[in-house]
Design an enzyme around this catalytic site. Structure first.
Site, PDB file in Angstrom:
ATOM      1  N   HIS A 236       0.286 -11.559   2.401  1.00 47.01           N
ATOM      2  CA  HIS A 236      -0.762 -10.852   1.642  1.00 47.01           C
ATOM      3  C   HIS A 236      -1.515 -11.768   0.665  1.00 47.01           C
ATOM      4  O   HIS A 236      -2.745 -11.750   0.607  1.00 47.01           O
ATOM      5  CB  HIS A 236      -0.125  -9.674   0.895  1.00 47.01           C
ATOM      6  CG  HIS A 236      -1.083  -8.579   0.571  1.00 47.01           C
ATOM      7  ND1 HIS A 236      -0.717  -7.268   0.462  1.00 47.01           N
ATOM      8  CD2 HIS A 236      -2.413  -8.586   0.338  1.00 47.01           C
ATOM      9  CE1 HIS A 236      -1.764  -6.515   0.178  1.00 47.01           C
ATOM     10  NE2 HIS A 236      -2.819  -7.308   0.094  1.00 47.01           N
TER      11      HIS A 236
ATOM     12  N   TYR B  59       0.845  -1.214   0.000  1.00 44.10           N
ATOM     13  CA  TYR B  59       0.000   0.000   0.000  1.00 44.10           C
ATOM     14  C   TYR B  59       0.876   1.257   0.000  1.00 44.10           C
ATOM     15  O   TYR B  59       0.370   2.364  -0.103  1.00 44.10           O
ATOM     16  CB  TYR B  59      -0.937   0.043   1.224  1.00 44.10           C
ATOM     17  CG  TYR B  59      -1.936  -1.086   1.323  1.00 44.10           C
ATOM     18  CD1 TYR B  59      -2.171  -1.960   0.273  1.00 44.10           C
ATOM     19  CD2 TYR B  59      -2.662  -1.277   2.498  1.00 44.10           C
ATOM     20  CE1 TYR B  59      -3.084  -2.994   0.395  1.00 44.10           C
ATOM     21  CE2 TYR B  59      -3.586  -2.306   2.619  1.00 44.10           C
ATOM     22  CZ  TYR B  59      -3.780  -3.164   1.572  1.00 44.10           C
ATOM     23  OH  TYR B  59      -4.694  -4.185   1.695  1.00 44.10           O
TER      24      TYR B  59
HETATM   25  N1  LIG Z   1      -5.910  -8.459   1.833  1.00 40.98           N
HETATM   26  C1  LIG Z   1      -6.215  -7.977   0.649  1.00 40.98           C
HETATM   27  O1  LIG Z   1      -5.840  -8.544  -0.372  1.00 40.98           O
HETATM   28  C2  LIG Z   1      -7.041  -6.744   0.560  1.00 40.98           C
HETATM   29  C3  LIG Z   1      -7.627  -6.375  -0.660  1.00 40.98           C
HETATM   30  C4  LIG Z   1      -8.409  -5.222  -0.681  1.00 40.98           C
HETATM   31  C5  LIG Z   1      -8.598  -4.473   0.463  1.00 40.98           C
HETATM   32  N2  LIG Z   1      -7.990  -4.834   1.642  1.00 40.98           N
HETATM   33  C6  LIG Z   1      -8.174  -4.061   2.891  1.00 40.98           C
HETATM   34  O2  LIG Z   1      -9.569  -3.845   3.094  1.00 40.98           O
HETATM   35  C7  LIG Z   1      -9.802  -2.443   3.240  1.00 40.98           C
HETATM   36  C8  LIG Z   1     -11.210  -2.075   2.823  1.00 40.98           C
HETATM   37  O3  LIG Z   1     -11.448  -2.323   1.460  1.00 40.98           O
HETATM   38  P1  LIG Z   1     -11.519  -1.167   0.353  1.00 40.98           P
HETATM   39  O4  LIG Z   1     -10.613  -0.063   0.745  1.00 40.98           O
HETATM   40  O5  LIG Z   1     -11.273  -1.853  -0.939  1.00 40.98           O
HETATM   41  O6  LIG Z   1     -13.003  -0.667   0.321  1.00 40.98           O
HETATM   42  P2  LIG Z   1     -14.323  -0.648   1.262  1.00 40.98           P
HETATM   43  O7  LIG Z   1     -13.939  -0.486   2.677  1.00 40.98           O
HETATM   44  O8  LIG Z   1     -15.172  -1.794   0.857  1.00 40.98           O
HETATM   45  O9  LIG Z   1     -15.025   0.675   0.715  1.00 40.98           O
HETATM   46  C9  LIG Z   1     -14.444   1.934   0.855  1.00 40.98           C
HETATM   47  C10 LIG Z   1     -15.392   2.961   0.240  1.00 40.98           C
HETATM   48  O10 LIG Z   1     -16.606   3.005   1.015  1.00 40.98           O
HETATM   49  C11 LIG Z   1     -16.867   4.362   1.352  1.00 40.98           C
HETATM   50  N3  LIG Z   1     -17.501   4.394   2.694  1.00 40.98           N
HETATM   51  C12 LIG Z   1     -16.964   4.005   3.865  1.00 40.98           C
HETATM   52  N4  LIG Z   1     -17.834   4.183   4.865  1.00 40.98           N
HETATM   53  C13 LIG Z   1     -18.964   4.701   4.322  1.00 40.98           C
HETATM   54  C14 LIG Z   1     -20.206   5.113   4.863  1.00 40.98           C
HETATM   55  N5  LIG Z   1     -20.474   4.997   6.159  1.00 40.98           N
HETATM   56  N6  LIG Z   1     -21.143   5.626   3.998  1.00 40.98           N
HETATM   57  C15 LIG Z   1     -20.874   5.721   2.668  1.00 40.98           C
HETATM   58  N7  LIG Z   1     -19.712   5.346   2.110  1.00 40.98           N
HETATM   59  C16 LIG Z   1     -18.752   4.844   2.927  1.00 40.98           C
HETATM   60  C17 LIG Z   1     -15.518   5.055   1.381  1.00 40.98           C
HETATM   61  O11 LIG Z   1     -15.681   6.431   1.103  1.00 40.98           O
HETATM   62  P3  LIG Z   1     -15.259   7.580   2.175  1.00 40.98           P
HETATM   63  O12 LIG Z   1     -13.766   7.509   2.303  1.00 40.98           O
HETATM   64  O13 LIG Z   1     -15.750   8.818   1.548  1.00 40.98           O
HETATM   65  O14 LIG Z   1     -15.978   7.270   3.466  1.00 40.98           O
HETATM   66  C18 LIG Z   1     -14.807   4.351   0.229  1.00 40.98           C
HETATM   67  O15 LIG Z   1     -15.178   4.936  -1.004  1.00 40.98           O
HETATM   68  C19 LIG Z   1      -8.667  -1.821   2.400  1.00 40.98           C
HETATM   69  O16 LIG Z   1      -8.520  -0.438   2.627  1.00 40.98           O
HETATM   70  C20 LIG Z   1      -7.513  -2.674   2.840  1.00 40.98           C
HETATM   71  O17 LIG Z   1      -7.016  -2.273   4.108  1.00 40.98           O
HETATM   72  C21 LIG Z   1      -7.223  -5.969   1.693  1.00 40.98           C
END
Ligand SMILES: NC(=O)c1ccc[n+]([C@@H]2O[C@H](COP(=O)([O-])OP(=O)(O)OC[C@H]3O[C@@H](n4cnc5c(N)ncnc54)[C@H](OP(=O)(O)O)[C@@H]3O)[C@@H](O)[C@H]2O)c1
Length: 282
Positions: free
Chosen positions: A109, A51
């Site tokens: 990862h 990241y």
């Molecule tokens: N291990 C892996 O391979 C892997 C892969 C992908 C992700 N991850 C981890 O999982 C985390 C989460 O996944 P992600 O970042 O892909 O996306 P996510 O958490 O599914 O979605 C994030 C989106 O949701 C919005 N959001 C959050 N809270 C909200 C609310 N209460 N109301 C409306 N919109 C809201 C955020 O906008 P705002 O910022 O405007 O709130 C952002 O656009 C990552 O950041 C990472 O740490 C791990």
């Protein structure tokens, strides 16, 4: 401030029921966003070498009024460091980038089965835990066969497995496999990673309205009631607070089944993220 509920892990430790995601959260803006999350009550920060923001996470922890020992910092080993010696060095380098002397949690990862070195990487995490570099060790994106291989080789079961999970791809079979093995599932992209419309799905809106909750709160609750810890990213302080305001209601069994029924199987998965296909060699 919300008091976070906790899950107990197979190594005897506990972990907050919701974690903060940090994909694409970097630099000075990132520091402010993580600081705001800590103020809003988040106590688990999920980062990764890939990241390119471990430095930002370390900076936020140093600037925060929350004591270091109250914060769980979790990072992930990149694909280029699956060889045993490289993995140990990478863990040390990650700690130097963060300015910390131990990780609360550290994951592999991706399994990268075509490279087929994840058993060496797992041995390195097992040893790094013994050296005191990591408290809790786990994996990410591991399927049943990958889990069985590392458990058979080392006798050590990961404490957590962070996997893709949102209503369009609920990954329930893998969640059940994890449970059977005593592994806590962490859900990545619980809101479908900004690319699908799951938080606007009418079924989820309707269920949330029954409890006076938003679709995002409903999805987080669905995870927790299934024994899954969601990792949720938000850079908005208001959203961060809302995402922790989920411990004062319970979904009925029929609501959980209705959300489970939104699963689309493989087509619902984020494109290109099948653990046997995904390549991440940097
Ligand atoms: N291990 C892996 O391979 C892997 C892969 C992908 C992700 N991850 C981890 O999982 C985390 C989460 O996944 P992600 O970042 O892909 O996306 P996510 O958490 O599914 O979605 C994030 C989106 O949701 C919005 N959001 C959050 N809270 C909200 C609310 N209460 N109301 C409306 N919109 C809201 C955020 O906008 P705002 O910022 O405007 O709130 C952002 O656009 C990552 O950041 C990472 O740490 C791990």
């Amino acid at each position: 401030m919300e008091q976070l509920e906790k899950f107990r892990l197979n190594d005897g430790s506990t972990i907050p029921a919701v974690g903060l995601g940090t994909v694409n959260v970097q630099g000075a803006k990132g520091v402010n966003s993580v600081l705001s999350a800590l103020e809003n009550g988040y106590r688990l920060i999920d980062t990764s070498t890939n990241y390119m923001n471990e430095g930002m996470v370390g900076e936020a922890i140093r600037r925060s009024n929350v004591p270091r020992e109250e914060i769980m910092v979790s990072s992930k080993l990149p694909g280029a460091a699956h060889d045993y010696d490289k993995a140990i060095t990478m863990i040390q380098e990650s700690l130097y980038r963060l300015g910390l002397d131990y990780f609360d949690k550290y994951l592999i990862h991706w399994p990268l089965p075509k490279q087929d070195k994840y058993d060496q990487a797992w041995q390195a995490l097992v040893d790094a835990q013994k050296f005191g570099l990591i408290k809790t060790i786990g994996v990410s994106n591991f399927l049943e066969e990958h889990l069985n291989k590392i458990i058979d080789k080392t006798g050590v079961t990961p404490a957590t497995n962070q996997i893709e999970r949102h209503p369009y791809f609920n990954n329930n079979e893998l969640v059940e496999t994890n449970k059977k093995l005593g592994i806590l599932s962490e859900a990545w992209s619980p809101f479908g990673r900004e690319i699908n419309d799951v938080i606007e799905h009418q079924t989820i809106i309707d269920i949330g309205q029954k409890y006076g909750k938003s679709p995002t709160q409903t999805i987080l609750r669905w995870n927790i009631q299934n024994g899954v810890m969601p990792i949720v990213k938000s850079s908005s302080s208001e959203h961060q607070r809302a995402n922790l305001n989920i411990f004062d209601f319970s979904l009925d069994e029929e609501d959980i089944k209705a959300i489970d029924a939104l699963d689309q199987g493989e087509p619902g998965r984020v494109e290109g993220q099948h653990p046997n296909e995904y390549e991440e060699y940097s």
